[in-house]
Design a protein around this motif. Sequence first.
Motif, PDB file in Angstrom:
ATOM      1  N   GLU A 231      54.749  46.646  38.962  1.00  0.00           N
ATOM      2  CA  GLU A 231      55.014  48.070  38.750  1.00  0.00           C
ATOM      3  C   GLU A 231      53.701  48.838  38.649  1.00  0.00           C
ATOM      4  O   GLU A 231      52.648  48.277  38.308  1.00  0.00           O
ATOM      5  CB  GLU A 231      55.796  48.268  37.442  1.00  0.00           C
ATOM      6  CG  GLU A 231      57.228  47.802  37.508  1.00  0.00           C
ATOM      7  CD  GLU A 231      58.151  48.875  38.052  1.00  0.00           C
ATOM      8  OE1 GLU A 231      58.146  49.998  37.549  1.00  0.00           O
ATOM      9  OE2 GLU A 231      58.879  48.566  39.000  1.00  0.00           O
TER      10      GLU A 231
ATOM     11  N   LYS B  24      55.973  56.626  32.221  1.00  0.00           N
ATOM     12  CA  LYS B  24      56.096  55.253  31.711  1.00  0.00           C
ATOM     13  C   LYS B  24      55.268  55.068  30.445  1.00  0.00           C
ATOM     14  O   LYS B  24      55.695  54.415  29.498  1.00  0.00           O
ATOM     15  CB  LYS B  24      55.629  54.251  32.769  1.00  0.00           C
ATOM     16  CG  LYS B  24      56.701  53.911  33.787  1.00  0.00           C
ATOM     17  CD  LYS B  24      56.212  52.867  34.747  1.00  0.00           C
ATOM     18  CE  LYS B  24      57.155  52.812  35.954  1.00  0.00           C
ATOM     19  NZ  LYS B  24      56.535  52.342  37.156  1.00  0.00           N
TER      20      LYS B  24
ATOM     21  N   LYS C   5      64.587  53.501  34.223  1.00  0.00           N
ATOM     22  CA  LYS C   5      63.248  53.714  33.650  1.00  0.00           C
ATOM     23  C   LYS C   5      63.287  53.976  32.151  1.00  0.00           C
ATOM     24  O   LYS C   5      62.237  54.056  31.510  1.00  0.00           O
ATOM     25  CB  LYS C   5      62.566  54.881  34.363  1.00  0.00           C
ATOM     26  CG  LYS C   5      62.244  54.588  35.822  1.00  0.00           C
ATOM     27  CD  LYS C   5      61.497  55.725  36.469  1.00  0.00           C
ATOM     28  CE  LYS C   5      61.132  55.388  37.911  1.00  0.00           C
ATOM     29  NZ  LYS C   5      60.388  56.479  38.560  1.00  0.00           N
TER      30      LYS C   5
ATOM     31  N   SER D 164      56.803  54.376  26.827  1.00  0.00           N
ATOM     32  CA  SER D 164      56.407  53.123  26.168  1.00  0.00           C
ATOM     33  C   SER D 164      55.844  53.399  24.780  1.00  0.00           C
ATOM     34  O   SER D 164      56.115  52.649  23.833  1.00  0.00           O
ATOM     35  CB  SER D 164      55.367  52.378  27.019  1.00  0.00           C
ATOM     36  OG  SER D 164      55.912  52.020  28.269  1.00  0.00           O
TER      37      SER D 164
END
Length: 332
Positions: free
Chosen positions: A74, A80, A116, A84
């Motif tokens: 990825e 992201k 996602k 995270s």
Amino acid sequence: MEQKLIEKRISMNEMDYTKELFGDFDSNVKIIENIFHVDIVSRKGEIVIMGKPKEAEMTEKLINRLIRVLQSGETLDSQKINYSIKLIKEGQENEIESLLEDVICISAKGKQIKPKTLGQKKYAQSIKKNDVVFGIGPAGTGKTYLAMAMAVKAFKNKEVSKIILTRPAVEAGESLGFLPGDLQEKVDPYLRPLYDALYDILGGEIFLKYKERGMIEVAPLAYMRGRTLNDAFIILDEAQNTTKEQMKMFLTRMGVGSKAVITGDITQIDLPKGKASGLKQAVDILSDVDGIGFIFLNENDVVRHALVQRIIKAYDQYDKKKEIDNKNKKKR
């Protein structure tokens, strides 16, 4: 008493992902540094984190997880990284890697399409489990795109023999006759987002081949009246703009071996004044019906530009404040 700063070191063994981790002009690392108030540097095959104990430990956890994301093939982007960070702060760091597991299908460009966010993962799981699923949430949460990816997967696995995509052409209404072209040309602008998503997932050539053979149908909601849709994966997009009658009509079109996903955003209803939304009514009527799933996505599931999340949050806060003000006015 001010906490003493500590150092955490992460060794870059085997493949060095430092460049990808730091991002162009250190853009990824700057996000992490600003949120956790730490300093991150690359030094002799190591990543060194300097900060207060709690923040340094969370940053270490985050970077180790992000390295595993990169190892899976990825890429990293601001969405992201921010998501995270949110999971790390909530003690759900194991979920970062769990999002790497659920590949729905591969796009025409060879890109893995997968959830996602945890909300999107729950949405995909609900579509697998239920024959009818309502995906409700703001723009950018992947409601339609993920539903289409699930439809393509079901079609390729021969679980259904056709994909039907539809949406109400609310703005068209009575004014269709004033637009140039035949009926298909008049409604195409309202269906364009559906075409775009399918082009991305299937590729233009395959999409057109399936469309010509009748395996994929993209049509306004009005075209569904009087039909029984057997052995099909049906997606109703922009469902907040259906009337109560249209929603009931659509839901009763389902035939044997079919699955339906209804997507919409109840904060963006474009119906004329006085017309109630069929989507809002469906939530009230069908929430306890067995075999129907309701997934509510929110700003945490937005996968567009990070600013979209903040815009949605600002509008939500404004609407809540307005609601409270109106209640207080009525009490006076």
